[in-house]
Design a protein around this motif. Structure first.
Motif, PDB file in Angstrom:
ATOM      1  N   ALA A 204       1.131  -1.242   0.127  1.00 29.65           N
ATOM      2  CA  ALA A 204      -0.126   0.007  -0.166  1.00 29.65           C
ATOM      3  C   ALA A 204       0.945   1.349   0.141  1.00 29.65           C
ATOM      4  N   ARG A 205       2.070   1.116   0.446  1.00 31.14           N
ATOM      5  CA  ARG A 205       2.904   2.468   0.829  1.00 31.14           C
ATOM      6  C   ARG A 205       3.749   2.604  -0.352  1.00 31.14           C
ATOM      7  N   GLY A 206       3.762   1.524  -1.350  1.00 27.14           N
ATOM      8  CA  GLY A 206       4.638   1.726  -2.648  1.00 27.14           C
ATOM      9  C   GLY A 206       6.021   1.117  -2.535  1.00 27.14           C
ATOM     10  N   ILE A 207       6.307   0.492  -1.355  1.00 31.87           N
ATOM     11  CA  ILE A 207       7.767   0.287  -1.118  1.00 31.87           C
ATOM     12  C   ILE A 207       7.971  -1.341  -1.560  1.00 31.87           C
ATOM     13  N   SER A 208       8.917  -1.119  -2.318  1.00 32.52           N
ATOM     14  CA  SER A 208       9.459  -2.583  -3.079  1.00 32.52           C
ATOM     15  C   SER A 208      10.372  -3.449  -2.504  1.00 32.52           C
ATOM     16  N   ILE A 209       9.862  -4.348  -1.807  1.00 33.56           N
ATOM     17  CA  ILE A 209      10.603  -5.325  -1.092  1.00 33.56           C
ATOM     18  C   ILE A 209      10.173  -6.825  -1.451  1.00 33.56           C
ATOM     19  N   ASP A 210      11.305  -7.651  -0.950  1.00 30.82           N
ATOM     20  CA  ASP A 210      11.236  -9.088  -0.996  1.00 30.82           C
ATOM     21  C   ASP A 210      10.785  -9.221   0.381  1.00 30.82           C
ATOM     22  N   CYS A 211       9.725 -10.095   0.502  1.00 32.04           N
ATOM     23  CA  CYS A 211       9.138 -10.064   2.012  1.00 32.04           C
ATOM     24  C   CYS A 211      10.206 -10.739   3.063  1.00 32.04           C
ATOM     25  N   GLY A 212      11.253 -11.570   2.704  1.00 29.69           N
ATOM     26  CA  GLY A 212      12.238 -12.171   3.327  1.00 29.69           C
ATOM     27  C   GLY A 212      11.816 -13.185   4.346  1.00 29.69           C
ATOM     28  N   CYS A 213      10.549 -13.772   3.742  1.00 27.18           N
ATOM     29  CA  CYS A 213       9.639 -14.843   4.666  1.00 27.18           C
ATOM     30  C   CYS A 213      10.257 -16.220   4.624  1.00 27.18           C
TER      31      CYS A 213
END
Length: 171
Positions: free
Chosen positions: A115-124
Motif C-alpha cells: 500500500a505504501r509503494g515500498i518495493s521489497i522482498d518479504c524475506g519470509c
C-alpha cells in the motif's frame, strides 16, 4: 416420517464423525506437519544469516530501529520453536494461535509495504530487503500466507491430532 428422521440422523452422525472423529484427527496431523514444515523452512532459511533477517525486517519500515535487530534476530528462533512444537504436537492449540497471529502480522506487513509503494522482498524464507518494483510478489505472498493461516485456524478449532504429545499426555 420416522425413516426420514433416521436417515437425517445417520447423515448427521457421519458428518459429525468426519469433522470430530478419527479422519479429522488424521487430517489434523497432516495440517500440523505441513505448518511445522513451513515454520522450519522459514526459520532455517533465516538463522544462518541473522543480519540479513534484520535487514528484511528493516525494509518494511514499520518498526523503530531499536526493535529491528531483536525482531530480526529472534524471529528465526521463534519460527523453529513453533516448528518443533507442531512436529511433536505439544500445545497444539496455543502454537496454532501464535502461528495465526504471526501470519496475520506478516500479511499485514506485506499489505502495508504494498500500500505504501515500498518495493521489497518479504524475506519470509530468507533474503529480503529492497528489490526492483518489477520483482515484488505481494499478492502471491499474501495468498500463500493466507493459506498457511487457514492451516493454523484449523488447528485452533481442531487441535486434537494423531501422533501428538497432547494426545499422549491426555491418555
Amino acid at each position: 416420517m420416522a425413516s426420514q428422521q433416521t436417515v437425517e440422523a445417520g447423515a448427521g452422525s457421519r458428518l459429525r464423525r468426519a469433522v470430530d472423529g478419527e479422519p479429522a484427527e488424521w487430517f489434523g496431523l497432516v495440517v500440523r506437519l505441513a505448518l511445522a514444515v513451513v515454520w522450519a523452512w522459514a526459520g532455517l532459511a533465516k538463522i544462518s544469516d541473522p543480519a540479513e533477517a534484520a535487514q528484511a525486517v528493516r525494509a518494511y519500515e514499520i518498526l523503530p530501529e531499536s526493535l529491528v535487530k531483536p525482531v530480526g534476530y529472534g524471529l528465526p528462533f521463534l519460527e523453529l520453536a513453533l516448528a518443533v512444537l507442531l512436529l511433536i504436537g505439544l500445545g497444539t492449540r496455543i502454537v496454532a494461535a501464535i502461528s495465526a497471529l504471526l501470519l496475520l502480522a506478516f500479511i499485514g506487513g506485506i499489505a502495508s509495504a504494498w500500500a505504501r509503494g515500498i518495493s521489497i522482498d518479504c524475506g519470509c524464507f530468507g533474503g529480503g530487503g529492497t528489490v526492483d518494483a518489477s520483482k515484488t510478489e505481494y499478492l502471491q505472498e499474501i495468498l500463500r500466507d493466507s493459506g498457511f493461516l487457514l492451516l493454523a485456524v484449523w488447528l485452533i478449532f481442531r487441535p486434537r491430532t494423531k501422533l501428538s504429545a497432547d494426545a499422549w499426555l491426555a491418555a
